[in-house]
Design an enzyme around this catalytic site. Structure first.
Site, mmCIF file in Angstrom:
data_model
loop_
_atom_site.group_PDB
_atom_site.id
_atom_site.type_symbol
_atom_site.label_atom_id
_atom_site.label_comp_id
_atom_site.label_asym_id
_atom_site.label_seq_id
_atom_site.Cartn_x
_atom_site.Cartn_y
_atom_site.Cartn_z
ATOM 1 N N PRO A 1 63.409 -57.428 48.559
ATOM 2 C CA PRO A 1 62.992 -57.942 47.254
ATOM 3 C C PRO A 1 61.534 -57.634 46.895
ATOM 4 O O PRO A 1 61.121 -57.881 45.766
ATOM 5 C CB PRO A 1 63.178 -59.449 47.407
ATOM 6 C CG PRO A 1 63.059 -59.721 48.857
ATOM 7 C CD PRO A 1 63.486 -58.491 49.583
ATOM 8 N N CYS A 2 60.774 -57.040 47.829
ATOM 9 C CA CYS A 2 59.324 -56.872 47.604
ATOM 10 C C CYS A 2 58.983 -56.216 46.271
ATOM 11 O O CYS A 2 58.034 -56.592 45.621
ATOM 12 C CB CYS A 2 58.696 -56.025 48.695
ATOM 13 S SG CYS A 2 59.225 -56.424 50.323
ATOM 14 N N HIS A 3 59.771 -55.194 45.888
ATOM 15 C CA HIS A 3 59.373 -54.437 44.698
ATOM 16 C C HIS A 3 60.048 -54.917 43.416
ATOM 17 O O HIS A 3 59.742 -54.440 42.339
ATOM 18 C CB HIS A 3 59.666 -52.950 44.910
ATOM 19 C CG HIS A 3 59.041 -52.423 46.167
ATOM 20 N ND1 HIS A 3 57.678 -52.402 46.372
ATOM 21 C CD2 HIS A 3 59.598 -51.947 47.302
ATOM 22 C CE1 HIS A 3 57.419 -51.918 47.567
ATOM 23 N NE2 HIS A 3 58.561 -51.637 48.167
#
Lengths: 273, 216
Positions: B171-173
């Site tokens: 989910p980081c980006h």
């Protein structure tokens, strides 16, 4: 910033004596090999500190059947991605030392355990936890403000068991400005045979009063306090039972694992282990 | 709410609309509610069957066969709908060898205030695809990204609700991508925009008919 440096060092230096044995079904030589004894860091991961153990036992098993390695304690496959100390506290807290773990090279239980064919899998899991924790604490501002080499230093510090190398970077992740505590506390509660619990928990009330370990437990397991009072339930963090009135912000800064999560084991007398 | 993220309430609202449209389109998305709280319910699509990619030049021939059964069996339901019939023919005509079954779950992460895509993929013999096979099956378009950043792109994680291994699209980006979408989320469906951006990476292609959601 975490300021009780002695506590940090004490936690970092936590070790467990482990006696590793090769699963008797997998021994292909005449006699069962002796157990392999090793003192392992509580903060680390099983697949990160057992290269020598694996190499040793490989000579006693059929090389054609050697698959991915996995570990088991009394029939319970051990999830390598949970820190070693947490696995011990959860499954074997009151058992005698050394901790007896069985090692397998066959029949990897891929429905239960994450694959770990390289150290990169461990690093990736570790960094994902650190990132999630910083998102909870600082809306990712600290971790995103770091360079790749800082991330690498965190990982290398853990991998090589170097306290100073690790904490030179980690102290930034544990920082909070002035009286402003963390936005939320990164924590996970583990119980035997249940999914872990993770939720949003602010370390202070709306009026700025510090909240405690007891408050966090009550919110997530409403009927737990009477059970603790009646001594049928124990709450263990980093191998100790912290008083329930310990401020949760302090615990998060000092008793979190290197992945920046506070791993809390809740043990019930009814657990058959 | 930080820009690019969504609240759980908005997630629920969009998910309800999404499921409704899925039912109209017979697209087999459904809710699995464990507890009425963030992160305790799964928006899931049971199965998509996909051919394994042999190499990049084969990709244009790759076909995705979407089944509308919910019981996970290859057998079709009693529906004699034309499109189903076509799918059935497609299944018969393409050799079944190399078909993988994908199961997708969307879970709201309250750490990130974002939806996160989890999936598992099994071969015909019931074996789970390995992480290397998952990476190999990512379309060529994204392969450079896979080579450079595979360990922060798709990896295996414990499913936050089922507590067993699932592959996760990191989910980081997500917030960065969604921050740059020039839409007002009060009138538009976040899930549709997000899923149509990230889904194709792991073989999940959303019908264009979802695009009108929240826009009507």
């Amino acid at each position: 910033m975490a300021d009780d440096r002695e506590v940090l060092r004490e936690v970092w230096e936590g070790r467990l004596p482990v006696a590793f044995s090769l699963s008797s079904d997998e021994v292909s030589v005449m006699e069962q090999p002796e157990p392999y004894y090793l003192l392992v860091p509580r903060q680390s991961y099983l697949t990160l500190v057992t290269d020598k153990v694996q190499k040793h036992f490989k000579t006693y098993t059929d090389p054609d059947k050697v698959g991915e390695v996995w570990f088991e304690y009394e029939g319970q496959p051990l999830k390598w991605h949970i820190p070693i100390g947490v696995l011990f506290d959860l499954y074997s807290f009151s058992s005698t030392l050394p901790w007896k773990i069985t090692l397998h090279f066959q029949n990897f239980p891929d429905e239960e355990l994450l694959g770990c064919r390289s150290k990169e899998a461990i690093e990736s899991h570790f960094m994902a936890c650190v990132k999630e924790a910083d998102c909870l604490k600082h809306r990712s501002q600290v971790i995103n403000g770091m360079q790749k080499k800082d991330h690498k230093q965190l990982w290398m510090g853990l991998q090589n068991d170097k306290f100073d190398q690790f904490w030179a970077i980690n102290r930034r992740l544990m920082e909070h400005t002035g009286d402003e505590p963390f936005r939320n506390i990164p924590f996970r509660i583990y119980q035997v045979d249940k999914s872990y619990i993770q939720s949003l928990f602010r370390p202070v009330t709306d009026d700025g009063e510090p909240l405690t370990l007891g408050d966090l437990l009550k919110e997530n397991l409403p009927d737990i306090i009477p059970k603790i009072d009646a001594c049928v339930t124990q709450v263990i963090i980093q191998g100790v039972e912290p008083p329930l009135d310990t401020p949760i912000q302090w615990l998060s800064e000092h008793l979190s694992h290197p992945d920046n999560f506070l791993h809390i084991c809740v043990l019930h007398e009814t657990d058959d282990r | 709410m930080a820009t690019g993220t969504i609240s759980w309430v908005k997630f629920k609202k969009d998910a309800v609309e999404f499921i409704k449209r899925s039912e109209e389109l017979r697209d087999s998305w459904e809710f699995m509610v464990l507890q009425e709280e963030p992160g305790k319910e799964i928006l899931m699509k049971k199965h998509v069957y996909r051919k394994m990619k042999k190499n990049c030049s084969d990709e244009c021939k790759e076909e995705t066969i979407t089944m509308t059964t919910t019981d996970g069996e290859l057998g079709l339901s009693s529906d004699s709908d034309d499109s189903l019939f076509e799918e059935c023919r497609a299944l018969q005509s393409s050799s079944l060898s190399g078909l993988c079954s994908y199961e997708y779950h969307i879970i709201y992460s309250d750490s990130y205030s974002l939806p996160v895509l989890y999936f598992n993929s099994y071969k015909e013999d019931g074996r789970l695809l390995t992480l290397d096979e998952i990476w190999e099956n990512i379309p060529c378009l994204y392969q450079t990204h896979v080579k450079e950043e595979k360990w922060s792109f798709v990896t295996q994680q414990d499913h936050p609700i089922l507590c067993r291994p699932f592959y996760q699209l990191h989910p980081c980006h997500t917030a960065d991508v969604m921050r740059n979408v020039p839409l007002d989320w009060s009138n538009n469906n976040y899930l549709v925009t997000w899923l149509s951006s990230v889904g194709p990476v792991v073989g999940l292609n959303l019908s264009l008919s979802y695009a009108t959601l929240g826009n009507r």
